[in-house]
Design a protein around this motif. Structure first.
Motif, PDB file in Angstrom:
ATOM      1  N   LEU A  23       0.846  -1.186   0.000  1.00  0.00           N
ATOM      2  CA  LEU A  23       0.000   0.000   0.000  1.00  0.00           C
ATOM      3  C   LEU A  23       0.881   1.235   0.000  1.00  0.00           C
ATOM      4  O   LEU A  23       1.962   1.237   0.594  1.00  0.00           O
ATOM      5  N   GLN A  25       0.452   5.144   1.265  1.00  0.00           N
ATOM      6  CA  GLN A  25      -0.468   5.869   2.142  1.00  0.00           C
ATOM      7  C   GLN A  25      -0.074   7.336   2.273  1.00  0.00           C
ATOM      8  O   GLN A  25       1.106   7.672   2.258  1.00  0.00           O
ATOM      9  N   ASN A  27      -1.084  10.510   4.942  1.00  0.00           N
ATOM     10  CA  ASN A  27      -1.742  10.965   6.168  1.00  0.00           C
ATOM     11  C   ASN A  27      -1.676  12.478   6.235  1.00  0.00           C
ATOM     12  O   ASN A  27      -0.606  13.064   6.029  1.00  0.00           O
ATOM     13  N   ARG A  48       3.500   0.557   2.950  1.00  0.00           N
ATOM     14  CA  ARG A  48       3.098  -0.479   3.892  1.00  0.00           C
ATOM     15  C   ARG A  48       3.071  -1.822   3.193  1.00  0.00           C
ATOM     16  O   ARG A  48       2.490  -1.969   2.121  1.00  0.00           O
ATOM     17  N   ASP A  66       4.902  -0.589   8.372  1.00  0.00           N
ATOM     18  CA  ASP A  66       4.930   0.758   7.786  1.00  0.00           C
ATOM     19  C   ASP A  66       6.344   1.305   7.801  1.00  0.00           C
ATOM     20  O   ASP A  66       7.018   1.264   8.834  1.00  0.00           O
ATOM     21  N   SER A  68       7.676   5.037   7.013  1.00  0.00           N
ATOM     22  CA  SER A  68       7.058   6.337   6.741  1.00  0.00           C
ATOM     23  C   SER A  68       8.049   7.482   6.929  1.00  0.00           C
ATOM     24  O   SER A  68       9.065   7.354   7.610  1.00  0.00           O
ATOM     25  N   ARG A 137     -11.809  -0.366   4.037  1.00  0.00           N
ATOM     26  CA  ARG A 137     -11.264  -0.630   2.701  1.00  0.00           C
ATOM     27  C   ARG A 137     -12.438  -0.644   1.728  1.00  0.00           C
ATOM     28  O   ARG A 137     -13.424  -1.330   1.926  1.00  0.00           O
ATOM     29  N   GLU A 143      -8.338   2.753   0.737  1.00  0.00           N
ATOM     30  CA  GLU A 143      -8.601   2.741   2.167  1.00  0.00           C
ATOM     31  C   GLU A 143      -8.729   4.159   2.690  1.00  0.00           C
ATOM     32  O   GLU A 143      -8.009   5.055   2.247  1.00  0.00           O
ATOM     33  N   ARG A 169      -6.238   9.289   6.902  1.00  0.00           N
ATOM     34  CA  ARG A 169      -5.302   8.548   6.077  1.00  0.00           C
ATOM     35  C   ARG A 169      -6.003   7.974   4.850  1.00  0.00           C
ATOM     36  O   ARG A 169      -7.077   7.402   4.942  1.00  0.00           O
ATOM     37  N   TYR A 170      -5.358   8.146   3.699  1.00  0.00           N
ATOM     38  CA  TYR A 170      -5.805   7.518   2.468  1.00  0.00           C
ATOM     39  C   TYR A 170      -4.739   6.520   2.033  1.00  0.00           C
ATOM     40  O   TYR A 170      -3.543   6.826   2.070  1.00  0.00           O
ATOM     41  N   GLY A 171      -5.161   5.344   1.633  1.00  0.00           N
ATOM     42  CA  GLY A 171      -4.219   4.337   1.167  1.00  0.00           C
ATOM     43  C   GLY A 171      -4.672   3.747  -0.156  1.00  0.00           C
ATOM     44  O   GLY A 171      -5.875   3.629  -0.429  1.00  0.00           O
TER      45      GLY A 171
END
Length: 174
Positions: A23, A25, A27, A48, A66, A68, A137, A143, A169-171
């Motif tokens: 993934l 992501q 944030n 991720r 993760d 990040s 999801r 997500e 958060r967008y994933g």
């Protein structure tokens, strides 16, 4: 010793059998104010790896790792914060259009600057990061989650002011 522990985490993330996915992501969030001049924002980009080892007791559980990089802008101060966070996710329902989940992670991060705000100075560059999220999801590829993060050195040294963020958060699964 610390490098060996991170090596085990990387091995678990990359070499375990079972279903795995990646993934990307993003944030975006704000700090929770402790005083009138401590507001700020966080932007975070993360990769991720998510997988379901066969030894987990439930198919609703998955392990995630993760990696990040966050940017904090607080009270005129800027901080870059790389982190590594193992995460445990529990999917509440997997047969709905929106697959709701809850997750918890505990990881390690490094601050680029100890002076986080005018009034807030951390004593160590190393900080633990606790993460708690509720999300959904959508269509198997997207997500959305609401996440709370707490950064602290767990009193390795004082002062230990800690800081909290709430993020959206967008994933995207690729």
């Amino acid at each position: 010793m610390k490098c060996r522990g991170l090596g085990w985490i990387a091995w678990l993330a990359l070499a375990q059998p079972g279903h795995a996915e990646d993934l990307l992501q993003l944030n975006l969030g704000a700090s929770i104010r402790h005083d009138g001049k401590d507001g700020g924002e966080l932007q975070q980009l993360a990769w991720r790896r998510s997988w379901q080892p066969e030894w987990l007791p439930s198919k609703r559980l998955s392990l995630q790792l993760d990696l990040s990089l966050s940017h904090w802008q607080l009270d005129g101060h800027s901080n870059w914060v790389p982190a590594i966070t193992p995460v445990l996710r529990y999917t509440l329902a997997d047969d709905w259009a929106c697959q709701p989940y809850a997750e918890y992670g505990l990881g390690a991060s490094l601050l680029s600057d100890l002076q986080v705000t005018e009034k807030r100075r951390f004593s160590t560059y190393f900080q633990f990061v606790n993460r708690l999220a509720l999300g959904c999801r959508l269509d198997g590829r997207h997500e959305l989650a609401l996440e709370a993060m707490h950064y602290s050195n767990a009193y390795i040294d004082t002062p230990n002011p800690g800081i909290e963020f709430v993020t959206l958060r967008y994933g995207y699964v690729f």
